[in-house]
Design a protein around this motif. Structure first.
Motif, PDB file in Angstrom:
ATOM      1  N   ARG A   1       0.828  -1.206   0.000  1.00 56.95           N
ATOM      2  CA  ARG A   1       0.000   0.000   0.000  1.00 56.95           C
ATOM      3  C   ARG A   1       0.863   1.257   0.000  1.00 56.95           C
ATOM      4  N   LEU A   2       1.911   1.251   0.826  1.00 56.96           N
ATOM      5  CA  LEU A   2       2.802   2.403   0.885  1.00 56.96           C
ATOM      6  C   LEU A   2       3.583   2.573  -0.416  1.00 56.96           C
ATOM      7  N   HIS A   3       3.869   1.455  -1.073  1.00 55.74           N
ATOM      8  CA  HIS A   3       4.531   1.531  -2.379  1.00 55.74           C
ATOM      9  C   HIS A   3       3.611   2.194  -3.403  1.00 55.74           C
ATOM     10  N   ASP A   4       2.352   1.806  -3.402  1.00 55.85           N
ATOM     11  CA  ASP A   4       1.384   2.406  -4.318  1.00 55.85           C
ATOM     12  C   ASP A   4       1.219   3.901  -4.054  1.00 55.85           C
ATOM     13  N   GLU A   5       1.395   4.303  -2.788  1.00 61.62           N
ATOM     14  CA  GLU A   5       1.269   5.712  -2.427  1.00 61.62           C
ATOM     15  C   GLU A   5       2.567   6.486  -2.639  1.00 61.62           C
ATOM     16  N   GLY A   6       3.621   5.797  -3.117  1.00 64.25           N
ATOM     17  CA  GLY A   6       4.891   6.461  -3.390  1.00 64.25           C
ATOM     18  C   GLY A   6       5.742   6.725  -2.174  1.00 64.25           C
ATOM     19  N   VAL A   7       5.461   6.031  -1.085  1.00 60.95           N
ATOM     20  CA  VAL A   7       6.208   6.249   0.148  1.00 60.95           C
ATOM     21  C   VAL A   7       7.377   5.286   0.271  1.00 60.95           C
ATOM     22  N   VAL A   8       7.148   4.015  -0.040  1.00 61.66           N
ATOM     23  CA  VAL A   8       8.182   2.980   0.072  1.00 61.66           C
ATOM     24  C   VAL A   8       8.568   2.505  -1.323  1.00 61.66           C
ATOM     25  N   HIS A   9       9.878   2.546  -1.636  1.00 57.92           N
ATOM     26  CA  HIS A   9      10.391   2.045  -2.916  1.00 57.92           C
ATOM     27  C   HIS A   9      11.015   0.664  -2.681  1.00 57.92           C
ATOM     28  N   SER A  10      10.897  -0.200  -3.668  1.00 58.37           N
ATOM     29  CA  SER A  10      11.450  -1.557  -3.582  1.00 58.37           C
ATOM     30  C   SER A  10      11.028  -2.266  -2.297  1.00 58.37           C
ATOM     31  N   PRO A  11       9.727  -2.492  -2.107  1.00 56.58           N
ATOM     32  CA  PRO A  11       9.266  -3.137  -0.870  1.00 56.58           C
ATOM     33  C   PRO A  11       9.841  -4.533  -0.658  1.00 56.58           C
ATOM     34  N   ILE A  12      10.314  -5.183  -1.740  1.00 59.02           N
ATOM     35  CA  ILE A  12      10.883  -6.520  -1.580  1.00 59.02           C
ATOM     36  C   ILE A  12      12.111  -6.487  -0.673  1.00 59.02           C
ATOM     37  N   TRP A  13      12.945  -5.432  -0.822  1.00 55.41           N
ATOM     38  CA  TRP A  13      14.126  -5.320   0.030  1.00 55.41           C
ATOM     39  C   TRP A  13      13.721  -5.076   1.489  1.00 55.41           C
ATOM     40  N   VAL A  14      12.675  -4.326   1.662  1.00 52.68           N
ATOM     41  CA  VAL A  14      12.211  -4.055   3.031  1.00 52.68           C
ATOM     42  C   VAL A  14      11.700  -5.341   3.667  1.00 52.68           C
ATOM     43  N   ARG A  15      11.001  -6.174   2.886  1.00 54.39           N
ATOM     44  CA  ARG A  15      10.510  -7.440   3.416  1.00 54.39           C
ATOM     45  C   ARG A  15      11.671  -8.367   3.767  1.00 54.39           C
TER      46      ARG A  15
ATOM     47  N   TYR B   1      14.723  -7.474   4.563  1.00 53.31           N
ATOM     48  CA  TYR B   1      15.360  -6.911   5.753  1.00 53.31           C
ATOM     49  C   TYR B   1      14.571  -7.289   7.005  1.00 53.31           C
ATOM     50  N   ALA B   2      13.247  -7.159   6.944  1.00 53.50           N
ATOM     51  CA  ALA B   2      12.408  -7.471   8.097  1.00 53.50           C
ATOM     52  C   ALA B   2      12.526  -8.936   8.486  1.00 53.50           C
ATOM     53  N   ARG B   3      12.599  -9.814   7.468  1.00 53.69           N
ATOM     54  CA  ARG B   3      12.745 -11.236   7.744  1.00 53.69           C
ATOM     55  C   ARG B   3      14.077 -11.525   8.437  1.00 53.69           C
ATOM     56  N   LEU B   4      15.146 -10.919   7.908  1.00 59.70           N
ATOM     57  CA  LEU B   4      16.465 -11.139   8.492  1.00 59.70           C
ATOM     58  C   LEU B   4      16.544 -10.616   9.927  1.00 59.70           C
ATOM     59  N   LYS B   5      15.841  -9.535  10.202  1.00 60.04           N
ATOM     60  CA  LYS B   5      15.844  -8.943  11.544  1.00 60.04           C
ATOM     61  C   LYS B   5      14.778  -9.559  12.447  1.00 60.04           C
ATOM     62  N   GLU B   6      13.999 -10.513  11.909  1.00 65.73           N
ATOM     63  CA  GLU B   6      12.901 -11.135  12.640  1.00 65.73           C
ATOM     64  C   GLU B   6      11.909 -10.088  13.141  1.00 65.73           C
ATOM     65  N   GLN B   7      11.565  -9.184  12.230  1.00 64.01           N
ATOM     66  CA  GLN B   7      10.625  -8.117  12.546  1.00 64.01           C
ATOM     67  C   GLN B   7       9.448  -8.098  11.573  1.00 64.01           C
ATOM     68  N   SER B   8       9.099  -9.256  11.062  1.00 64.44           N
ATOM     69  CA  SER B   8       8.021  -9.317  10.072  1.00 64.44           C
ATOM     70  C   SER B   8       6.639  -9.197  10.706  1.00 64.44           C
ATOM     71  N   SER B   9       6.515  -9.540  11.980  1.00 64.93           N
ATOM     72  CA  SER B   9       5.209  -9.431  12.642  1.00 64.93           C
ATOM     73  C   SER B   9       4.953  -7.978  13.022  1.00 64.93           C
ATOM     74  N   ILE B  10       3.717  -7.528  12.813  1.00 58.74           N
ATOM     75  CA  ILE B  10       3.372  -6.134  13.096  1.00 58.74           C
ATOM     76  C   ILE B  10       2.090  -6.088  13.927  1.00 58.74           C
TER      77      ILE B  10
ATOM     78  N   ALA C   1      12.942   3.255   5.938  1.00 55.70           N
ATOM     79  CA  ALA C   1      12.169   2.019   5.945  1.00 55.70           C
ATOM     80  C   ALA C   1      12.507   1.146   7.148  1.00 55.70           C
ATOM     81  N   MET C   2      13.769   1.168   7.585  1.00 56.33           N
ATOM     82  CA  MET C   2      14.151   0.387   8.754  1.00 56.33           C
ATOM     83  C   MET C   2      13.447   0.912  10.004  1.00 56.33           C
ATOM     84  N   ASP C   3      13.362   2.234  10.120  1.00 53.19           N
ATOM     85  CA  ASP C   3      12.631   2.829  11.242  1.00 53.19           C
ATOM     86  C   ASP C   3      11.163   2.413  11.206  1.00 53.19           C
ATOM     87  N   LEU C   4      10.595   2.430  10.001  1.00 52.84           N
ATOM     88  CA  LEU C   4       9.188   2.067   9.832  1.00 52.84           C
ATOM     89  C   LEU C   4       8.934   0.628  10.273  1.00 52.84           C
ATOM     90  N   VAL C   5       9.801  -0.286   9.821  1.00 47.87           N
ATOM     91  CA  VAL C   5       9.650  -1.700  10.175  1.00 47.87           C
ATOM     92  C   VAL C   5       9.745  -1.884  11.696  1.00 47.87           C
TER      93      VAL C   5
END
Length: 347
Positions: free
Chosen positions: A57-71, A73-82, A95-99
């Motif tokens: 959703r944030l990608h569609d709104e032009g806020v987050v670019h390349s969401p795959i890298w953010v995902r 990163y979140a997996r590697l940091k074990e921060q995928s749960s929100i 994006a790291m702050d956001l995650v």
């Protein structure tokens, strides 16, 4: 140079360029500040949503670019749960702050304050008008709120006056339940610490007395002394004769003036004509008023009159009390004020 070596170097070069490009893309996606307004961005995460959906959703709104890298990163940091809720993402965040914020559940929190001495109706209106509160049928009336809380009859005094912290999307019923449960806990705690030989058959009686003490108290250090007066009057089978109960019984008929006729009117709450206490509390008492009702100050005073500065003059005899009335109430100064919140002018 052999052709196979040239081919190998070419492939190696392409791999190096690809890796560098990927590294640059990942770093740009993760480290570069998000394009946010100067005052930050408010965003809602609905119940049942996940990180992939939010990032898309944030990608569609032009806020987050390349969401795959953010995902990744979140997996590697074990921060995928929100966590669901309302978030305020400050300007300068990446994006790291956001995650991290979504994973910790740093949702925006709001506060609503219920004031000691308010009626249940006033508290209900305060809750219904609180910022980003979800309205339900339970908050439409006092009767509806009482039914939702499982209270039979008048729920006056049954919720605790305090400041409550909540998340966006919390309902009026959520806050009512929290305040109701808080009152149950506080009342039980104070009941266990009560003095001996009190004229109460159960904690609810103490709650009624506490509400009267709350409304009569103008300065906090007098609570236990006011409670002592009322309890001694009960023990002597004297009527309480307290104006706030009369005013409560008048309901919307009270216009700011308390007349002699009002003191003679027969209502369940007119303690000038009924014996004992009214049938229910008349306001929301705080812990201090509940404690005073359960731990009254010893003494022999049976009367008190407002002095005009918020405090009272206490008397043990009717003659002393009448002299105090002459001094403090029948010669009122321009800055006179009584203890109860409402103006109590008598004709």
């Amino acid at each position: 140079m052999n052709s196979w070596l040239r081919g190998f170097l070419f492939i190696f070069f392409l791999a190096f360029v690809g890796a560098a490009a990927a590294l640059w893309s990942a770093q740009s996606a993760l480290v570069k500040p998000l394009p946010l307004p100067p005052d930050g961005m408010r965003m809602d995460v609905e119940n049942g949503s996940n990180l992939s959906r939010v990032l898309s959703r944030l990608h569609d709104e032009g806020v987050v670019h390349s969401p795959i890298w953010v995902r990744i990163y979140a997996r590697l940091k074990e921060q995928s749960s929100i966590h669901p809720g309302e978030y305020m993402v400050p300007a300068g965040s990446n994006a790291m702050d956001l995650v991290a914020r979504l994973h910790r559940g740093d949702v925006t929190r709001y506060r609503v304050t219920l004031v000691e001495g308010w009626t249940f109706q006033q508290a209900l209106a305060q809750i219904r008008n609180a910022t980003r509160i979800k309205a339900t049928a339970a908050g439409e009336s006092v009767a509806a709120a009482a039914a939702a809380l499982g209270i039979e009859g008048n729920p006056e005094g049954r919720i605790f006056p305090d400041t409550y912290v909540y998340r966006s999307g919390s309902s009026d019923l959520d806050l009512l339940r929290q305040a109701y449960q808080r009152m149950e806990i506080v009342l039980e705690e104070e009941w266990q610490r009560r003095a001996e030989n009190l004229p109460y058959k159960d904690p609810y009686d103490a709650l009624i007395m506490a509400s009267i003490v709350e409304k009569e108290t103008g300065v906090p250090w007098e609570r236990d002394e006011i409670a002592g007066v009322f309890i001694r009057r009960l023990n002597k089978n004297m009527r309480l004769q307290t104006d706030p109960t009369v005013i409560y019984g008048m309901g919307e008929g009270y216009d700011g003036n308390l007349r002699r006729a009002d003191l003679r009117a027969i209502t369940p709450y007119n303690t000038y004509v009924i014996s004992g206490m009214p049938p229910t509390p008349i306001a929301l008492p705080g812990r201090e008023a509940i404690h005073a009702a359960l731990n009254p100050k010893a003494g022999d005073s049976l009367y008190f009159v407002a002095k005009g500065d918020g405090s009272h003059h206490f008397s043990s005899t009717l003659s002393d009390h009448n002299r105090a009335v002459q001094e403090y109430q029948l010669k009122r100064r321009s800055d006179y004020r009584s203890a109860p919140a409402e103006t109590q002018n008598r004709e």
